[in-house]
Design an enzyme around this catalytic site. Structure first.
Site, PDB file in Angstrom:
ATOM      1  N   GLU A 193       3.992  -9.955  13.798  1.00 34.40           N
ATOM      2  CA  GLU A 193       3.369 -10.214  15.093  1.00 34.40           C
ATOM      3  C   GLU A 193       3.627 -11.670  15.513  1.00 34.40           C
ATOM      4  OE1 GLU A 193      -0.456  -8.447  14.818  1.00 34.40           O
ATOM      5  OE2 GLU A 193      -0.813  -8.743  16.969  1.00 34.40           O
ATOM      6  N   ARG A 250       0.806  -1.225   0.000  1.00 30.96           N
ATOM      7  CA  ARG A 250       0.000   0.000   0.000  1.00 30.96           C
ATOM      8  C   ARG A 250       0.837   1.273   0.000  1.00 30.96           C
ATOM      9  NH1 ARG A 250      -3.250  -1.937   4.783  1.00 30.96           N
ATOM     10  NH2 ARG A 250      -2.225  -3.935   4.509  1.00 30.96           N
TER      11      ARG A 250
END
Ligand SMILES: O=P(O)(O)OC[C@H]1O[C@H](OP(=O)(O)OP(=O)(O)O)[C@H](O)[C@@H]1O
Ligand SMILES: Nc1ncnc2[nH]cnc12
Length: 182
Positions: free
Chosen positions: A108, A71
């Site tokens: 994560e 993005r």
């Protein structure tokens, strides 16, 4: 260029049009979707103007704009075009042809790799790194490492959105400018 009040209004409008998706891509994550802004050409023009207003404040001026897969590719070219400097992609592993420099970075859960084409940045070049969103800072931190590996100097990172409570900017070894803070 807009005065600061106009700019604030435009930022608020952009913020209002970032759609939020609870529990995507996994439970507990509130996903903030920059693509929803791109549904409306007027908002895209505002977004471009806001990004350029922030990027042109950076001194000394940057000589190259790096965008992060995927993005960051929506935003960085607006800035590169305005500043009349090259746009350079940092991509996830295995997507860029030719000789590349690589770095692994923490997600994560687990690990991923990002790459940059070796010839894309010149020794000593002043670089701005752009992405849509700062969460843990793993992606921006990895992009900084890659630019430095090629001899570039990271002047700043610029993101449209920052998830402040994750304190991701602590994982980015340079000035981070964020336009919308959550
Ligand atoms: O600060 P971080 O914890 O690194 O998170 C931020 C990154 O996460 C998102 O991309 P993602 O890795 O989901 O990849 P995508 O653009 O291919 O969807 C976002 O576009 C940033 O690049
Ligand atoms: N909450 C979030 N929304 C969009 N992209 C993200 N990348 C990491 N966290 C995100």
């Amino acid at each position: 260029m807009s005065n600061p009040l106009d700019l604030e209004k435009k930022i608020r409008k952009i913020r209002d049009h970032v759609n939020e998706y609870p529990d995507f891509p996994k439970p507990g994550v509130l996903f903030r979707d920059v693509f929803s802004v791109f549904q409306n050409a007027e908002l895209v023009a505002m977004l471009r103007e806001v990004l350029i207003a922030f990027a042109t404040q950076i001194q000394p001026p940057v000589e190259c704009v790096v965008g992060i897969d995927a993005r960051g590719f929506l935003l960085a070219p607006f800035i590169a075009l305005e500043l009349e400097v090259p746009f350079v992609p940092v991509r996830k592993k295995g997507k860029l042809p030719g000789k590349v420099a690589s770095v692994s970075y923490a997600l994560e859960y687990g690990e991923a790799n990002m790459e940059i084409q070796e010839s894309s940045i010149k020794e000593g070049q002043r670089v701005l790194i752009v992405d849509d969103l700062l969460a843990t800072g793993g992606s921006l931190g990895a992009a900084c490492t890659l630019v430095k590996k090629l001899g570039g100097v990271v002047e700043a990172c610029l993101v449209l959105m920052e998830l402040s409570e994750l304190k991701g900017r602590l994982n980015v070894p340079t000035n981070v400018i964020s336009i919308i803070k959550y």
